[in-house]
Design a protein around this motif. Structure first.
Motif, mmCIF file in Angstrom:
data_model
loop_
_atom_site.group_PDB
_atom_site.id
_atom_site.type_symbol
_atom_site.label_atom_id
_atom_site.label_comp_id
_atom_site.label_asym_id
_atom_site.label_seq_id
_atom_site.Cartn_x
_atom_site.Cartn_y
_atom_site.Cartn_z
ATOM 1 N N ARG A 215 0.830 -1.203 0.000
ATOM 2 C CA ARG A 215 0.000 0.000 0.000
ATOM 3 C C ARG A 215 0.865 1.254 0.000
ATOM 4 O O ARG A 215 0.597 2.205 -0.736
ATOM 5 C CB ARG A 215 -0.903 0.026 1.236
ATOM 6 N N TYR A 216 1.900 1.245 0.822
ATOM 7 C CA TYR A 216 2.774 2.414 0.948
ATOM 8 C C TYR A 216 3.511 2.694 -0.364
ATOM 9 O O TYR A 216 3.566 3.834 -0.828
ATOM 10 C CB TYR A 216 3.770 2.175 2.083
ATOM 11 N N ALA A 217 4.066 1.639 -0.958
ATOM 12 C CA ALA A 217 4.845 1.814 -2.186
ATOM 13 C C ALA A 217 3.968 2.214 -3.359
ATOM 14 O O ALA A 217 4.427 2.916 -4.271
ATOM 15 C CB ALA A 217 5.586 0.513 -2.513
ATOM 16 N N ALA A 218 2.701 1.784 -3.358
ATOM 17 C CA ALA A 218 1.809 2.065 -4.485
ATOM 18 C C ALA A 218 1.065 3.385 -4.338
ATOM 19 O O ALA A 218 0.372 3.799 -5.274
ATOM 20 C CB ALA A 218 0.799 0.920 -4.634
ATOM 21 N N ASP A 219 1.190 4.053 -3.191
ATOM 22 C CA ASP A 219 0.487 5.319 -3.017
ATOM 23 C C ASP A 219 1.002 6.342 -4.007
ATOM 24 O O ASP A 219 2.198 6.407 -4.293
ATOM 25 C CB ASP A 219 0.677 5.829 -1.584
ATOM 26 N N ILE A 220 0.110 7.164 -4.537
ATOM 27 C CA ILE A 220 0.463 8.142 -5.552
ATOM 28 C C ILE A 220 1.500 9.142 -5.044
ATOM 29 O O ILE A 220 2.269 9.708 -5.817
ATOM 30 C CB ILE A 220 -0.808 8.882 -6.039
ATOM 31 N N GLY A 221 1.559 9.337 -3.737
ATOM 32 C CA GLY A 221 2.536 10.253 -3.169
ATOM 33 C C GLY A 221 3.930 9.685 -3.074
ATOM 34 O O GLY A 221 4.886 10.409 -2.772
ATOM 35 N N MET A 222 4.111 8.383 -3.339
ATOM 36 C CA MET A 222 5.419 7.745 -3.247
ATOM 37 C C MET A 222 5.918 7.213 -4.585
ATOM 38 O O MET A 222 7.093 6.883 -4.726
ATOM 39 C CB MET A 222 5.355 6.575 -2.247
ATOM 40 N N ARG A 223 5.048 7.144 -5.568
ATOM 41 C CA ARG A 223 5.419 6.525 -6.840
ATOM 42 C C ARG A 223 6.277 7.445 -7.703
ATOM 43 O O ARG A 223 6.148 8.660 -7.652
ATOM 44 C CB ARG A 223 4.152 6.114 -7.598
ATOM 45 N N ARG A 224 7.126 6.816 -8.515
ATOM 46 C CA ARG A 224 7.984 7.557 -9.431
ATOM 47 C C ARG A 224 7.496 7.476 -10.875
ATOM 48 O O ARG A 224 8.080 8.094 -11.761
ATOM 49 C CB ARG A 224 9.419 7.016 -9.350
ATOM 50 N N ASP A 225 6.449 6.682 -11.113
ATOM 51 C CA ASP A 225 5.952 6.500 -12.480
ATOM 52 C C ASP A 225 4.735 7.377 -12.742
ATOM 53 O O ASP A 225 3.757 6.942 -13.341
ATOM 54 C CB ASP A 225 5.607 5.030 -12.725
ATOM 55 N N VAL A 226 4.791 8.634 -12.294
ATOM 56 C CA VAL A 226 3.658 9.535 -12.469
ATOM 57 C C VAL A 226 4.089 10.804 -13.201
ATOM 58 O O VAL A 226 5.259 11.187 -13.172
ATOM 59 C CB VAL A 226 3.019 9.925 -11.121
ATOM 60 N N VAL A 227 3.134 11.418 -13.844
ATOM 61 C CA VAL A 227 3.366 12.658 -14.553
ATOM 62 C C VAL A 227 2.327 13.662 -14.104
ATOM 63 O O VAL A 227 1.169 13.319 -13.895
ATOM 64 C CB VAL A 227 3.293 12.459 -16.079
ATOM 65 N N LYS A 228 2.747 14.913 -13.939
ATOM 66 C CA LYS A 228 1.801 15.985 -13.634
ATOM 67 C C LYS A 228 1.540 16.744 -14.921
ATOM 68 O O LYS A 228 2.474 17.231 -15.566
ATOM 69 C CB LYS A 228 2.335 16.920 -12.558
ATOM 70 N N ILE A 229 0.287 16.851 -15.287
ATOM 71 C CA ILE A 229 -0.053 17.421 -16.578
ATOM 72 C C ILE A 229 -1.284 18.301 -16.446
ATOM 73 O O ILE A 229 -2.212 17.984 -15.691
ATOM 74 C CB ILE A 229 -0.290 16.296 -17.612
ATOM 75 N N GLN A 230 -1.306 19.393 -17.179
ATOM 76 C CA GLN A 230 -2.445 20.283 -17.159
ATOM 77 C C GLN A 230 -3.654 19.590 -17.769
ATOM 78 O O GLN A 230 -3.529 18.823 -18.726
ATOM 79 C CB GLN A 230 -2.129 21.565 -17.933
ATOM 80 N N VAL A 231 -4.811 19.860 -17.220
ATOM 81 C CA VAL A 231 -6.013 19.164 -17.647
ATOM 82 C C VAL A 231 -6.321 19.427 -19.113
ATOM 83 O O VAL A 231 -6.848 18.547 -19.812
ATOM 84 C CB VAL A 231 -7.210 19.551 -16.745
ATOM 85 N N GLU A 232 -5.995 20.622 -19.622
ATOM 86 C CA GLU A 232 -6.265 20.929 -21.020
ATOM 87 C C GLU A 232 -5.451 20.066 -21.980
ATOM 88 O O GLU A 232 -5.817 19.894 -23.142
ATOM 89 C CB GLU A 232 -5.972 22.414 -21.302
ATOM 90 N N GLU A 233 -4.324 19.525 -21.504
ATOM 91 C CA GLU A 233 -3.460 18.694 -22.337
ATOM 92 C C GLU A 233 -3.702 17.201 -22.137
ATOM 93 O O GLU A 233 -3.175 16.379 -22.892
ATOM 94 C CB GLU A 233 -1.994 18.990 -22.020
ATOM 95 N N LEU A 234 -4.476 16.857 -21.124
ATOM 96 C CA LEU A 234 -4.586 15.461 -20.723
ATOM 97 C C LEU A 234 -5.093 14.557 -21.843
ATOM 98 O O LEU A 234 -4.467 13.542 -22.164
ATOM 99 C CB LEU A 234 -5.511 15.346 -19.510
ATOM 100 N N THR A 235 -6.220 14.892 -22.445
ATOM 101 C CA THR A 235 -6.825 14.024 -23.449
ATOM 102 C C THR A 235 -5.906 13.802 -24.636
ATOM 103 O O THR A 235 -5.695 12.673 -25.082
ATOM 104 C CB THR A 235 -8.162 14.611 -23.930
#
Length: 264
Positions: A215-235
């Motif tokens: 649970r700890y390793a998979a939490d979005i606050g600990m993962r390294r496989d994430v990207v922050k993207i503006q909602v207008e660019e998401l789709t």
């Protein structure tokens, strides 16, 4: 936030809150973003759905709207089929209890919440940004519904943080999905102990440890496989696969000791 419950009153809600209510005998919860004026934007199964091919497709009906004899004047069905809808708070709760999902919690509190899908180590963005994302996705959709990779909790977490998991082969941001998978995984990984010990307590402790670690390793606050993207660019980015080519960079937007991939 209490240690045992995130239950809140309607009067305490503010626009931008991530809220949820348990469904199906507390097996699964339905999540959404409160935008004020007694309205909630949430992601449902109305659009095309990718099933799991298991009994979970029958059990996990968190997004099914409550049927009523009366037509709610606020919750008139949208003509769009992408699954993101706006409902009044009563219809969203469907008779259930109101809870608020908490952000930027401490690791100790996160692990004390044995049930996933109630809090995260990740930091939320400002409330006006959260509401903007929810309203934009109401008009433009949020990909295809998938109970483990792109469900109502994933939608709400994206609205709060702007984070998307890069590798589509892995599980999404949903804490409750991790809990559903983590329980059986812990049991399987602790089974080899039977070859060296018959101590039930030792095997149970190992299973709990594996579950908490997953649970700890998979939490979005600990993962390294994430990207922050503006909602207008998401789709557009998701459709073209551009998320896969973004280089990782260190960011302070997540919980301590976590790393974030940011859009160029």
């Amino acid at each position: 936030m209490g240690l045992l419950s995130n239950r809140v009153t309607r009067e305490s809600l503010k626009a931008g809150d991530h809220i949820y209510s348990w469904r199906t005998a507390y097996i699964y919860a339905h999540h959404g973003i409160y935008i004020g004026d007694d309205k909630v934007i949430h992601f449902t199964r109305r659009g095309q759905e990718v099933g799991t091919g298991t009994v979970l497709d029958v059990l996990l009906l968190s997004s099914a709207p409550a049927r009523s004899q009366e037509i709610c004047p606020i919750c008139i069905p949208s003509q769009e089929d992408h699954g993101v809808v706006v409902s009044c708070l009563n219809c969203f709760l469907a008779g259930g209890v109101l809870y608020r999902f908490e952000y930027a919690v401490s690791p100790a509190l996160f692990l004390a919440k044995a049930r996933g899908g109630t809090c995260t180590l990740a930091v939320s963005d400002e409330d006006d940004v959260v509401v903007h994302r929810a309203l934009y996705l109401l008009e433009n959709g949020f990909r295809c519904y998938n109970v483990f990779k792109n469900n109502c909790e994933d939608f709400a977490i994206y609205c709060k943080t702007g984070l998307v998991v890069v590798d589509e082969r892995t599980i999404g941001q949903s804490g409750q999905a991790v809990s559903i998978i983590g329980g059986p995984l812990a049991a399987v990984l602790s089974t080899p102990l039977r070859l060296v010990t018959t101590n039930v307590y030792g095997m149970a402790a190992t299973a709990v440890g594996v579950y908490c670690a997953s649970r700890y390793a998979a939490d979005i606050g600990m993962r390294r496989d994430v990207v922050k993207i503006q909602v207008e660019e998401l789709t557009g980015r998701l459709a073209t696969g551009l998320l896969q080519v973004i280089e990782p960079q260190v960011s302070m937007n997540l919980a301590p000791q976590s790393t974030q991939i940011v859009s160029q």
